[in-house]
Design a protein around this motif. Structure first.
Motif, PDB file in Angstrom:
ATOM      1  N   THR A  47       0.846  -1.188   0.000  1.00  0.00           N
ATOM      2  CA  THR A  47       0.000   0.000   0.000  1.00  0.00           C
ATOM      3  C   THR A  47       0.880   1.236   0.000  1.00  0.00           C
ATOM      4  O   THR A  47       2.034   1.201   0.448  1.00  0.00           O
ATOM      5  N   ALA A  50       2.070   2.058   3.431  1.00  0.00           N
ATOM      6  CA  ALA A  50       3.170   1.205   3.874  1.00  0.00           C
ATOM      7  C   ALA A  50       4.482   1.604   3.196  1.00  0.00           C
ATOM      8  O   ALA A  50       5.540   1.598   3.831  1.00  0.00           O
ATOM      9  N   ASN A 110      -4.725  -2.681  -3.911  1.00  0.00           N
ATOM     10  CA  ASN A 110      -4.135  -2.028  -2.751  1.00  0.00           C
ATOM     11  C   ASN A 110      -4.167  -0.507  -2.886  1.00  0.00           C
ATOM     12  O   ASN A 110      -3.758   0.200  -1.977  1.00  0.00           O
ATOM     13  N   GLN A 139      -9.497  -3.831   6.628  1.00  0.00           N
ATOM     14  CA  GLN A 139      -8.643  -3.418   7.737  1.00  0.00           C
ATOM     15  C   GLN A 139      -7.170  -3.464   7.360  1.00  0.00           C
ATOM     16  O   GLN A 139      -6.384  -2.614   7.790  1.00  0.00           O
ATOM     17  N   GLN A 140      -6.791  -4.470   6.584  1.00  0.00           N
ATOM     18  CA  GLN A 140      -5.399  -4.615   6.192  1.00  0.00           C
ATOM     19  C   GLN A 140      -5.297  -4.824   4.688  1.00  0.00           C
ATOM     20  O   GLN A 140      -6.050  -5.608   4.105  1.00  0.00           O
ATOM     21  N   ALA A 144      -2.018  -9.155   3.434  1.00  0.00           N
ATOM     22  CA  ALA A 144      -3.139  -9.780   4.150  1.00  0.00           C
ATOM     23  C   ALA A 144      -4.194 -10.188   3.122  1.00  0.00           C
ATOM     24  O   ALA A 144      -4.345  -9.540   2.080  1.00  0.00           O
ATOM     25  N   ASP A 146      -7.404  -9.977   3.256  1.00  0.00           N
ATOM     26  CA  ASP A 146      -8.701  -9.321   3.470  1.00  0.00           C
ATOM     27  C   ASP A 146      -9.404  -8.890   2.191  1.00  0.00           C
ATOM     28  O   ASP A 146     -10.595  -9.143   2.004  1.00  0.00           O
TER      29      ASP A 146
END
Length: 229
Positions: A47, A50, A110, A139-140, A144, A146
């Protein structure tokens, strides 16, 4: 049996990775961060938040907040997509065939929603997707699982029956963690990296994928062939 197909966005739908690299070089470079190509490869698929945190940890700056730096990178990429974004080779024929075959199709990225919308509008492909999932919806972000689990839920298909197209190891890891099968589309310079062997198959481009085989049989690697670039 594969019942749905989910696409990553950057590097799969659109050749935006060079745009991301240039944006990071310009924004983080202006903040005093020295980025070489080898170090930049460490952040592919992460992301933007990140990535920003990664470079801040490597070389902290004080002239701009992390949120401001992140937004500067995103705006730079959005501008470049609007100016020169083009669909990856084989994308439009594949999307057309998926639609004709009535195979549920999703997008899981992302990137934030506004950048997802910018890309879909530039390429004029929004109508091909039954669900559009951006990083703010979970959330992630990747690695992850998700966002892939959300896409599968929205499509009404169990994760094990989803096939994902990914270009980065980060995204590949996310899809595998979600229990999905993956076709990897590594960049030319990444083709021989062993980490991409985690995927069921590697292709050079989307035009190498044969949808007829997907429709008639459960997906297996043996049904497809691809030669290294």
């Amino acid at each position: 049996m594969i019942q749905a197909v989910i696409f990553d966005m950057d590097g799969v739908l659109i050749d935006s990775e060079p745009m991301w690299h240039q944006a990071e070089l310009e924004v983080f470079g202006s903040l005093g961060v020295t980025i070489c190509p080898q170090r930049q490869q460490q952040t592919v698929g992460m992301t933007t938040k990140a990535v920003t945190a990664h470079w801040y940890q490597q070389s902290p700056w004080s002239s701009m907040s992390l949120d401001e730096a992140e937004q500067a990178v995103l705006q730079h990429v959005a501008t470049q997509i609007k100016l020169r974004g083009v669909a990856k080779k084989g994308l439009l024929p594949l999307l057309n065939r998926l639609k004709q075959a009535a195979i549920p199709t999703g997008l899981a990225t992302n990137s934030p929603g506004f950048l997802m919308d910018t890309t879909l509008e530039k390429l004029q492909i929004r109508h091909y997707f039954n669900t559009h999932c951006s990083v703010e919806m979970v959330q992630q972000g990747k690695p992850a699982p998700d966002i892939y689990l959300l896409a599968a839920e929205n499509l009404g298909v169990a994760p094990q029956h989803c096939l994902v197209f990914e270009d980065s190891y980060t995204g590949l890891s996310a899809a595998k963690a979600a229990g999905m099968q993956v076709i990897a589309l590594p960049a030319v310079h990444d083709w021989h990296l062993e980490k991409f062997d985690l995927a069921e198959l590697k292709l050079r481009c989307l035009s190498e994928f044969d949808l007829n085989q997907l429709n008639s049989n459960p997906f297996t690697v043996a049904q497809f062939s691809a030669q290294p670039a």
